[in-house]
Design a protein around this motif. Structure first.
Motif, PDB file in Angstrom:
ATOM      1  N   GLY A  47     -64.098 -16.409  13.260  1.00  0.00           N
ATOM      2  CA  GLY A  47     -65.424 -16.863  13.656  1.00  0.00           C
ATOM      3  C   GLY A  47     -65.901 -16.066  14.841  1.00  0.00           C
ATOM      4  N   LEU A  48     -67.186 -16.237  15.151  1.00  0.00           N
ATOM      5  CA  LEU A  48     -67.739 -15.490  16.281  1.00  0.00           C
ATOM      6  C   LEU A  48     -68.982 -16.175  16.813  1.00  0.00           C
ATOM      7  CD1 LEU A  48     -70.265 -13.928  14.718  1.00  0.00           C
ATOM      8  CD2 LEU A  48     -68.414 -12.438  14.052  1.00  0.00           C
ATOM      9  N   THR A  49     -69.333 -15.796  18.029  1.00  0.00           N
ATOM     10  CA  THR A  49     -70.575 -16.249  18.648  1.00  0.00           C
ATOM     11  C   THR A  49     -71.065 -15.151  19.580  1.00  0.00           C
ATOM     12  OG1 THR A  49     -71.658 -18.093  19.789  1.00  0.00           O
ATOM     13  CG2 THR A  49     -69.498 -17.421  20.621  1.00  0.00           C
ATOM     14  N   LEU A  50     -72.342 -15.173  19.853  1.00  0.00           N
ATOM     15  CA  LEU A  50     -72.976 -14.178  20.712  1.00  0.00           C
ATOM     16  C   LEU A  50     -73.670 -14.919  21.834  1.00  0.00           C
ATOM     17  CD1 LEU A  50     -73.680 -11.075  20.761  1.00  0.00           C
ATOM     18  CD2 LEU A  50     -75.790 -11.693  19.606  1.00  0.00           C
ATOM     19  N   ASP A  51     -73.439 -14.508  23.101  1.00  0.00           N
ATOM     20  CA  ASP A  51     -74.093 -15.188  24.215  1.00  0.00           C
ATOM     21  C   ASP A  51     -75.370 -14.455  24.628  1.00  0.00           C
ATOM     22  OD1 ASP A  51     -73.398 -13.105  25.976  1.00  0.00           O
ATOM     23  OD2 ASP A  51     -71.859 -14.260  27.000  1.00  0.00           O
ATOM     24  N   SER A  52     -76.108 -15.045  25.537  1.00  0.00           N
ATOM     25  CA  SER A  52     -77.401 -14.491  25.952  1.00  0.00           C
ATOM     26  C   SER A  52     -77.273 -13.179  26.730  1.00  0.00           C
ATOM     27  CB  SER A  52     -78.168 -15.516  26.784  1.00  0.00           C
ATOM     28  OG  SER A  52     -77.437 -15.840  27.959  1.00  0.00           O
ATOM     29  N   ALA A  53     -76.087 -12.881  27.257  1.00  0.00           N
ATOM     30  CA  ALA A  53     -75.866 -11.638  27.994  1.00  0.00           C
ATOM     31  C   ALA A  53     -75.507 -10.476  27.065  1.00  0.00           C
ATOM     32  CB  ALA A  53     -74.764 -11.831  29.036  1.00  0.00           C
ATOM     33  N   GLY A  54     -75.333 -10.762  25.781  1.00  0.00           N
ATOM     34  CA  GLY A  54     -75.012  -9.697  24.837  1.00  0.00           C
ATOM     35  C   GLY A  54     -73.539  -9.529  24.546  1.00  0.00           C
ATOM     36  N   TYR A  55     -72.718 -10.483  24.966  1.00  0.00           N
ATOM     37  CA  TYR A  55     -71.294 -10.426  24.662  1.00  0.00           C
ATOM     38  C   TYR A  55     -71.020 -11.139  23.350  1.00  0.00           C
ATOM     39  CZ  TYR A  55     -70.282  -8.703  29.330  1.00  0.00           C
ATOM     40  OH  TYR A  55     -70.232  -7.937  30.464  1.00  0.00           O
ATOM     41  N   LEU A  56     -70.199 -10.530  22.522  1.00  0.00           N
ATOM     42  CA  LEU A  56     -69.772 -11.104  21.264  1.00  0.00           C
ATOM     43  C   LEU A  56     -68.359 -11.639  21.471  1.00  0.00           C
ATOM     44  CD1 LEU A  56     -70.284 -11.443  18.177  1.00  0.00           C
ATOM     45  CD2 LEU A  56     -69.183  -9.212  17.898  1.00  0.00           C
ATOM     46  N   TYR A  57     -68.130 -12.888  21.080  1.00  0.00           N
ATOM     47  CA  TYR A  57     -66.814 -13.513  21.192  1.00  0.00           C
ATOM     48  C   TYR A  57     -66.269 -13.718  19.790  1.00  0.00           C
ATOM     49  CZ  TYR A  57     -68.255 -14.363  25.966  1.00  0.00           C
ATOM     50  OH  TYR A  57     -68.691 -14.197  27.264  1.00  0.00           O
ATOM     51  N   HIS A  63     -53.731 -13.970  16.202  1.00  0.00           N
ATOM     52  CA  HIS A  63     -53.232 -13.816  17.565  1.00  0.00           C
ATOM     53  C   HIS A  63     -53.530 -15.037  18.429  1.00  0.00           C
ATOM     54  CE1 HIS A  63     -53.564  -9.289  16.673  1.00  0.00           C
ATOM     55  NE2 HIS A  63     -52.294  -9.614  16.664  1.00  0.00           N
ATOM     56  N   ASN A  64     -54.217 -16.057  17.857  1.00  0.00           N
ATOM     57  CA  ASN A  64     -54.536 -17.289  18.579  1.00  0.00           C
ATOM     58  C   ASN A  64     -55.214 -17.021  19.923  1.00  0.00           C
ATOM     59  OD1 ASN A  64     -53.390 -19.031  16.610  1.00  0.00           O
ATOM     60  ND2 ASN A  64     -51.379 -18.429  17.375  1.00  0.00           N
ATOM     61  N   ARG A  65     -56.314 -16.255  19.850  1.00  0.00           N
ATOM     62  CA  ARG A  65     -57.022 -15.904  21.090  1.00  0.00           C
ATOM     63  C   ARG A  65     -58.503 -15.691  20.785  1.00  0.00           C
ATOM     64  NH1 ARG A  65     -55.536  -9.500  21.922  1.00  0.00           N
ATOM     65  NH2 ARG A  65     -56.247  -8.859  19.860  1.00  0.00           N
ATOM     66  N   ILE A  66     -59.285 -15.575  21.853  1.00  0.00           N
ATOM     67  CA  ILE A  66     -60.690 -15.214  21.767  1.00  0.00           C
ATOM     68  C   ILE A  66     -60.833 -13.831  22.370  1.00  0.00           C
ATOM     69  CG2 ILE A  66     -63.038 -15.780  22.498  1.00  0.00           C
ATOM     70  CD1 ILE A  66     -61.845 -17.871  20.629  1.00  0.00           C
ATOM     71  N   VAL A  67     -61.497 -12.936  21.655  1.00  0.00           N
ATOM     72  CA  VAL A  67     -61.700 -11.564  22.114  1.00  0.00           C
ATOM     73  C   VAL A  67     -63.172 -11.407  22.488  1.00  0.00           C
ATOM     74  CG1 VAL A  67     -61.629  -9.136  21.432  1.00  0.00           C
ATOM     75  CG2 VAL A  67     -59.881 -10.719  20.583  1.00  0.00           C
ATOM     76  N   GLN A  68     -63.419 -10.823  23.664  1.00  0.00           N
ATOM     77  CA  GLN A  68     -64.772 -10.584  24.137  1.00  0.00           C
ATOM     78  C   GLN A  68     -65.128  -9.109  23.922  1.00  0.00           C
ATOM     79  OE1 GLN A  68     -65.315 -10.574  28.388  1.00  0.00           O
ATOM     80  NE2 GLN A  68     -67.309 -11.549  28.192  1.00  0.00           N
ATOM     81  N   VAL A  69     -66.286  -8.871  23.299  1.00  0.00           N
ATOM     82  CA  VAL A  69     -66.738  -7.509  23.024  1.00  0.00           C
ATOM     83  C   VAL A  69     -68.133  -7.358  23.582  1.00  0.00           C
ATOM     84  CG1 VAL A  69     -67.275  -5.836  21.207  1.00  0.00           C
ATOM     85  CG2 VAL A  69     -65.401  -7.453  20.882  1.00  0.00           C
ATOM     86  N   LEU A  70     -68.383  -6.307  24.358  1.00  0.00           N
ATOM     87  CA  LEU A  70     -69.722  -6.032  24.844  1.00  0.00           C
ATOM     88  C   LEU A  70     -70.532  -5.473  23.693  1.00  0.00           C
ATOM     89  CD1 LEU A  70     -71.754  -5.887  27.137  1.00  0.00           C
ATOM     90  CD2 LEU A  70     -70.872  -3.630  27.709  1.00  0.00           C
ATOM     91  N   ASN A  71     -71.647  -6.096  23.421  1.00  0.00           N
ATOM     92  CA  ASN A  71     -72.479  -5.710  22.277  1.00  0.00           C
ATOM     93  C   ASN A  71     -73.352  -4.517  22.656  1.00  0.00           C
ATOM     94  OD1 ASN A  71     -73.857  -5.607  19.931  1.00  0.00           O
ATOM     95  ND2 ASN A  71     -74.951  -7.497  20.233  1.00  0.00           N
TER      96      ASN A  71
END
Length: 71
Positions: A47-57, A63-71
């Motif tokens: 799954g994924l979500t995108l925040d207002s700052a442009g980061y994709l999670y 791996h049982n984790r959340i990865v942050q990606v700069l969009n």
């Protein structure tokens, strides 16, 4: 996303793609093939979500984790 983009997870290819409105070809955003480091590799993104700052999670299922990606 506000731009009309759609993000898609592919658990088989361990990848996340971004599809822009009007463009049928997806852009590879994150994948286990983009890095040689195990720390940066995805395994079964669920799954994924995108925040207002442009980061994709990305929820990295194996791996049982959340990865942050700069969009």
């Amino acid at each position: 996303a506000k731009s009309g983009a759609v993000y898609v997870t592919d658990t088989i290819l361990n990848s996340v793609f971004k599809f822009e409105q009007g463009n049928g070809t997806g852009q590879l955003v994150a994948s286990d093939s983009l890095s040689d480091s195990i720390v940066n590799q995805l395994a079964a993104p669920m799954g994924l979500t995108l925040d207002s700052a442009g980061y994709l999670y990305i929820a990295d299922g194996e791996h049982n984790r959340i990865v942050q990606v700069l969009n």
